[in-house]
Design a protein around this motif. Structure first.
Motif, PDB file in Angstrom:
ATOM      1  N   LEU A  43     -59.644   3.189  -7.223  1.00 15.49           N
ATOM      2  CA  LEU A  43     -60.947   3.707  -7.103  1.00 15.49           C
ATOM      3  C   LEU A  43     -61.304   5.145  -7.153  1.00 15.49           C
ATOM      4  O   LEU A  43     -62.327   5.464  -7.579  1.00 15.49           O
ATOM      5  CB  LEU A  43     -61.620   3.139  -5.905  1.00 15.49           C
ATOM      6  CG  LEU A  43     -62.097   1.542  -5.811  1.00 15.49           C
ATOM      7  CD1 LEU A  43     -62.443   1.114  -4.586  1.00 15.49           C
ATOM      8  CD2 LEU A  43     -63.224   1.137  -6.855  1.00 15.49           C
TER       9      LEU A  43
ATOM     10  N   LEU B  91     -58.107  -2.236 -12.291  1.00 17.65           N
ATOM     11  CA  LEU B  91     -58.686  -1.349 -11.232  1.00 17.65           C
ATOM     12  C   LEU B  91     -58.278  -2.100 -10.014  1.00 17.65           C
ATOM     13  O   LEU B  91     -58.755  -3.195  -9.781  1.00 17.65           O
ATOM     14  CB  LEU B  91     -60.369  -1.405 -11.258  1.00 17.65           C
ATOM     15  CG  LEU B  91     -61.101  -0.300 -10.288  1.00 17.65           C
ATOM     16  CD1 LEU B  91     -60.569   1.159 -10.721  1.00 17.65           C
ATOM     17  CD2 LEU B  91     -62.433  -0.372 -10.451  1.00 17.65           C
TER      18      LEU B  91
ATOM     19  N   GLU C 246     -56.329  -9.560  -6.709  1.00 18.77           N
ATOM     20  CA  GLU C 246     -57.119  -8.679  -5.925  1.00 18.77           C
ATOM     21  C   GLU C 246     -57.734  -7.482  -7.113  1.00 18.77           C
ATOM     22  O   GLU C 246     -58.675  -6.749  -6.720  1.00 18.77           O
ATOM     23  CB  GLU C 246     -56.114  -7.504  -5.215  1.00 18.77           C
ATOM     24  CG  GLU C 246     -55.364  -8.606  -4.154  1.00 18.77           C
ATOM     25  CD  GLU C 246     -54.797  -7.619  -3.108  1.00 18.77           C
ATOM     26  OE1 GLU C 246     -54.796  -6.218  -3.419  1.00 18.77           O
ATOM     27  OE2 GLU C 246     -54.327  -7.947  -2.180  1.00 18.77           O
ATOM     28  N   ASP C 247     -57.147  -7.508  -8.379  1.00 22.45           N
ATOM     29  CA  ASP C 247     -57.700  -6.386  -9.011  1.00 22.45           C
ATOM     30  C   ASP C 247     -58.930  -6.852 -10.251  1.00 22.45           C
ATOM     31  O   ASP C 247     -59.177  -7.981 -10.351  1.00 22.45           O
ATOM     32  CB  ASP C 247     -56.566  -6.019 -10.053  1.00 22.45           C
ATOM     33  CG  ASP C 247     -55.381  -5.604  -9.391  1.00 22.45           C
ATOM     34  OD1 ASP C 247     -55.563  -4.297  -8.783  1.00 22.45           O
ATOM     35  OD2 ASP C 247     -54.476  -5.915  -9.056  1.00 22.45           O
ATOM     36  N   LEU C 248     -59.472  -5.750 -10.679  1.00 19.49           N
ATOM     37  CA  LEU C 248     -60.529  -6.121 -11.649  1.00 19.49           C
ATOM     38  C   LEU C 248     -60.088  -5.627 -12.930  1.00 19.49           C
ATOM     39  O   LEU C 248     -59.640  -4.482 -13.059  1.00 19.49           O
ATOM     40  CB  LEU C 248     -61.839  -5.252 -11.130  1.00 19.49           C
ATOM     41  CG  LEU C 248     -63.070  -5.616 -12.008  1.00 19.49           C
ATOM     42  CD1 LEU C 248     -63.640  -7.234 -11.364  1.00 19.49           C
ATOM     43  CD2 LEU C 248     -64.309  -4.827 -11.594  1.00 19.49           C
TER      44      LEU C 248
ATOM     45  N   PRO D 242     -58.741  -2.356  -6.051  1.00 22.73           N
ATOM     46  CA  PRO D 242     -59.901  -1.539  -5.195  1.00 22.73           C
ATOM     47  C   PRO D 242     -59.342  -1.038  -3.843  1.00 22.73           C
ATOM     48  O   PRO D 242     -59.425  -1.482  -2.857  1.00 22.73           O
ATOM     49  CB  PRO D 242     -60.631  -2.841  -4.837  1.00 22.73           C
ATOM     50  CG  PRO D 242     -59.471  -3.991  -4.827  1.00 22.73           C
ATOM     51  CD  PRO D 242     -58.667  -3.342  -5.943  1.00 22.73           C
ATOM     52  N   SER D 243     -58.558   0.089  -4.196  1.00 26.52           N
ATOM     53  CA  SER D 243     -58.274   0.969  -3.024  1.00 26.52           C
ATOM     54  C   SER D 243     -58.744   2.593  -3.322  1.00 26.52           C
ATOM     55  O   SER D 243     -58.733   2.811  -4.348  1.00 26.52           O
ATOM     56  CB  SER D 243     -56.968   0.538  -2.601  1.00 26.52           C
ATOM     57  OG  SER D 243     -56.188   0.890  -3.730  1.00 26.52           O
ATOM     58  N   PHE D 244     -58.461   3.482  -2.145  1.00 28.43           N
ATOM     59  CA  PHE D 244     -58.282   4.724  -2.459  1.00 28.43           C
ATOM     60  C   PHE D 244     -57.004   5.217  -1.952  1.00 28.43           C
ATOM     61  O   PHE D 244     -56.534   4.751  -0.902  1.00 28.43           O
ATOM     62  CB  PHE D 244     -59.387   5.589  -1.391  1.00 28.43           C
ATOM     63  CG  PHE D 244     -60.827   5.214  -1.893  1.00 28.43           C
ATOM     64  CD1 PHE D 244     -61.427   6.290  -2.611  1.00 28.43           C
ATOM     65  CD2 PHE D 244     -61.480   4.239  -1.363  1.00 28.43           C
ATOM     66  CE1 PHE D 244     -62.766   6.115  -3.038  1.00 28.43           C
ATOM     67  CE2 PHE D 244     -62.725   4.080  -2.053  1.00 28.43           C
ATOM     68  CZ  PHE D 244     -63.276   4.821  -2.647  1.00 28.43           C
TER      69      PHE D 244
END
Lengths: 355, 355
Positions: free
Chosen positions: B193, B313, B341-343, B315-317
């Protein structure tokens, strides 16, 4: 994907469109099939005080089944209830009704009449519910329907509907947070594909309008003193697509009050502006739907308090930008939807208890 | 959303699941409603050489309408055709068929029999098509169906279906690029992200498996010498969910041949490895589905040649990462889908002509 899961999924996808906008009510959608399995209606609750999803779906299905379109002129929930009770006879006896949330119980004391009492009178063939309503105001609908002899499929008790039940709970997260903690804190973060956030307005007009819808529904908009100092924002809801463009009250998080009060936000009438000099314990004493808008720094500072993260992703790269973010955090992606050019990503922090 | 748009949209969402995997065939889905409007089937073309979407949807719908499930045992397209022609009588005369792409014309000389000739024989009530097939091999299906007296709704000639027609064209982009240019170049870019790409494997196992499906279908995998040098990758398709886990041929883009040949990728049997010392004009002479995997640098270098960008993508920083990307580029987001988990974000460069 089984049939029940397929139709419940259509409900959930539809309900997400009104996420946050229905608050303090939950976002709910309902879908009705006729005796052959044809979709008669798929409708979503729009705003608090307006008819529930079930009522809107029944209204539209009634018009299709009966050919009597007079009912479509009604917008008041009690009037639609009365019309259906009076005119629908046995019209719904062979219909199947999917709903993303348990219909509100008949003891309910809200602004609109109870969906369960309406459904009990209309006696559909079967009702399929994605998740339970645990709120004191409205719970118990499924049991009541069963006691009245209507077959109810509860996703939370059905093995092959486990995954759709979880999705329905994610949809319900903001509502449940308000119900159980009295507070729901959403962090809105706009960025590009490369993580860049520079260069002013990032999101498209359509995305901005949706954000203003959310602002109009927020009890407080939380910002850093730095944002006020650097951007001199207005922070109203003028681009909202909703009828109400009410500007939200403002919380400014600042250690040293280092911002001047000449930003346009201070000129908006009928708004409260509160200054918070620290996060703890001040923030915990503020109730309602709090929406934070800011960058990486505020996100890091507020991280333990964030219930949900909304990333608005602009599909572009913007050269030569360096981002420093002291944040290591993983999320569950619970929904994504395209609004204008942008993608809205709804994320729950990992290791956060489900409500 | 109108009824036709609603069902065509279900087709498109479904077809995207097999994007790239059907190549060199297009990704196509078909949906059939019975006389009452009940969904009988929603099926997608799986892989080149297997039955087309229309055939699979007709197969399943036949079993539901007739109660004769014998047909479900068949997997060969010609056999399903024959079974339907022999047994379906007038069973489909009241059905409505939605399809994301014009059914292949009867002059077609591919591996499977023509869908148009089958549909002409089964005579459904109406066929709704999201976009035209312009390929020499298969075009002309809609006209043939009309000439045979079947009402056809063509989204490209229907005012309120303009937007779904555009969506169908985006879905078709890889197929059309191969048809018209002989080459389709997909750039796959995995990030988080915050734009960070450090720390090895970014994507989830499920996303990786999908990527390996794409690799198994790629004619070439294009990488930079830097990736070979630093990651020493294997670049096979061992995690593919498909039956074929064929490792793709490799193109290495390197100015100075500064990489050693001890990376595992060189040990994979039955694979071609080509070295490209420059992009122009070498890359233009390579045909087929080329998939590039790399970071920001290769993305910048290849930018004018990229037909489609696939961003995966996570979803983490990930704290304290600095990304330098000399790239300023905007995209149209044409589809997004969650895989594990991903997009997966499917993007077309702006100002790129539609094929």
């Amino acid at each position: 994907m089984g049939t029940d899961e397929f139709y419940l999924n259509l409900c959930l996808q539809s309900a997400w469109q009104n996420q946050l906008i229905t608050l303090p009510n939950p976002a709910v959608s309902a879908l009705i099939l006729d005796q052959y399995g044809t979709i008669l209606s798929l409708e979503s609750h729009q705003e608090c005080g307006k008819p529930h999803a079930e009522v809107l779906a029944l209204q539209k299905a009634y018009a299709k089944l009966s050919g009597d379109c007079e009912i479509l002129r009604l917008s008041d929930s009690a009037q639609i209830h009365q019309y259906l009770l009076k005119c629908s006879q046995n019209l719904f006896n062979k219909t199947t009704i999917y709903v993303s949330l348990e219909p509100c119980g008949s003891h309910k004391c809200g602004r609109t009449p109870s969906c369960t009492s309406l459904l009990k009178a209309l006696k559909p063939k079967r009702i399929i519910i994605a998740t339970q309503d645990r709120s004191q105001n409205a719970k118990g609908g499924a049991e009541e329907l069963e006691q009245c002899g209507i077959p109810v499929t509860k996703a939370w008790e059905t093995k092959n509907l486990t995954s759709i039940h979880q999705c329905a709970n994610s949809l319900l997260y903001p509502f449940n947070a308000l119900q159980t903690k009295g507070r729901f804190l959403l962090y809105k973060y706009a960025c590009r594909l490369d993580g860049s956030i520079n260069g002013g307005q990032i999101s498209s007009k359509a995305a901005q309008s949706k954000m203003h819808d959310y602002r109009a529904k927020a009890d407080f908009l939380l910002l850093s003193g730095k944002t006020i100092r650097e951007d001199k924002p207005t922070l109203d809801a003028r681009f909202a697509s909703l009828e109400s463009k009410r500007p939200p009250n403002i919380l400014i998080l600042t250690r040293d009050n280092n911002f001047s009060t000449d930003a346009p936000l201070f000129d908006i009438p009928n708004r409260e502006v509160k200054i918070l000099n620290q996060i703890n314990p001040t923030l915990q004493n503020i109730n309602g739907f709090i929406m934070c808008e800011g960058g990486a720094e505020l996100l890091s500072a507020l991280q333990p308090h964030i219930d949900m993260l909304l990333v608005i992703l602009q599909p572009s790269f913007n050269a030569d930008f360096t981002l420093t973010m002291h944040l290591r955090l993983s999320f569950h992606l619970v929904h994504s939807m395209q609004i204008g050019e942008d993608l809205f990503l709804w994320l729950l922090p990992k290791n956060q208890p489900m409500l």
